[in-house]
Scaffold this active site. Sequence first.
Site, PDB file in Angstrom:
ATOM      1  N   ASP A 103      21.263  54.434  30.045  1.00  0.00           N
ATOM      2  CA  ASP A 103      22.109  53.577  29.454  1.00  0.00           C
ATOM      3  C   ASP A 103      21.413  53.162  28.012  1.00  0.00           C
ATOM      4  OD1 ASP A 103      23.645  54.476  31.355  1.00  0.00           O
ATOM      5  OD2 ASP A 103      23.600  52.165  32.160  1.00  0.00           O
TER       6      ASP A 103
HETATM    7  N1  URA Z   1      20.871  53.987  36.391  1.00  0.00           N
HETATM    8  C1  URA Z   1      21.770  53.543  35.384  1.00  0.00           C
HETATM    9  O1  URA Z   1      22.242  52.334  35.971  1.00  0.00           O
HETATM   10  N2  URA Z   1      21.541  53.163  34.176  1.00  0.00           N
HETATM   11  C2  URA Z   1      20.708  53.798  33.939  1.00  0.00           C
HETATM   12  O2  URA Z   1      20.701  54.255  32.562  1.00  0.00           O
HETATM   13  C3  URA Z   1      20.329  55.564  34.440  1.00  0.00           C
HETATM   14  C4  URA Z   1      20.504  55.402  36.082  1.00  0.00           C
END
Ligand code: URA
Length: 239
Positions: free
Chosen positions: A101
Amino acid sequence: MKLDRLISQHLQCGRKAARDKLQSKLVRVNGHVECDSSRLIELFDHVSLGDDAIQALSPRYLALHKPGGYVSATIDSEHPTVIDLINEPWADQLHLAGRLDRYTTGLVILTNDSRFSESLTQPESEIPKTYCVQTDIPITEEAVTAFKAGMPFAKEGIYTQPAEVQWSPENSPRSCTLTIFEGKHHQVKRMFSRFGIKVIRLHRESIATISLGNLREGDYRALSDVEVSAALESRKKTR
Ligand code: URA
């Protein structure tokens, strides 16, 4: 693709003309003269016609320490992308082997080898990914027990693989190290939110045997041959 097809595409001529070219003994594949028009050319084979490189792609495998604010994409009209951090002439050949993310930091793998990215992302390979997690409120025993048992993800119609959790409630009730074995969208945040817990910082430390180590934020390094072959090996086992 067959060699005569590659040559006909490059020279924009017919297959017959391409086969004639092959007879001239000017075509080399990986440094060796090749006359066989049906020779299958793989992505990373080097093909030349005289001094002219027809195909000269080299495999690239990078580990990047992604800072917060960068998107895990090759192009984005609004935000900087992880590709912007790669200062190499071949940066635009790369794609991501799994995303983070925008505000998640840590290990991202970039490559131009789709076999390699598949080996890290295909669900059946159950590649471990380890995250450091910080939360807004103390993590609960109930949540940790559920993570370790595996939990339903209704949208995907799956049960998550049992996760590994290192958590010391006496010392750090609001942080833990979590290893998961799949990579569903927002997986870690969704796991915690199921228990009313918000993830306020998320950082990926490792994917399979590949670790961030002491790579600084925004920096990248080439993966070692051992790291690459271990990941490709794990793909073979799941086939
Ligand atoms: N899980 C999440 O919620 N976000 C990420 O970036 C990676 C794994």
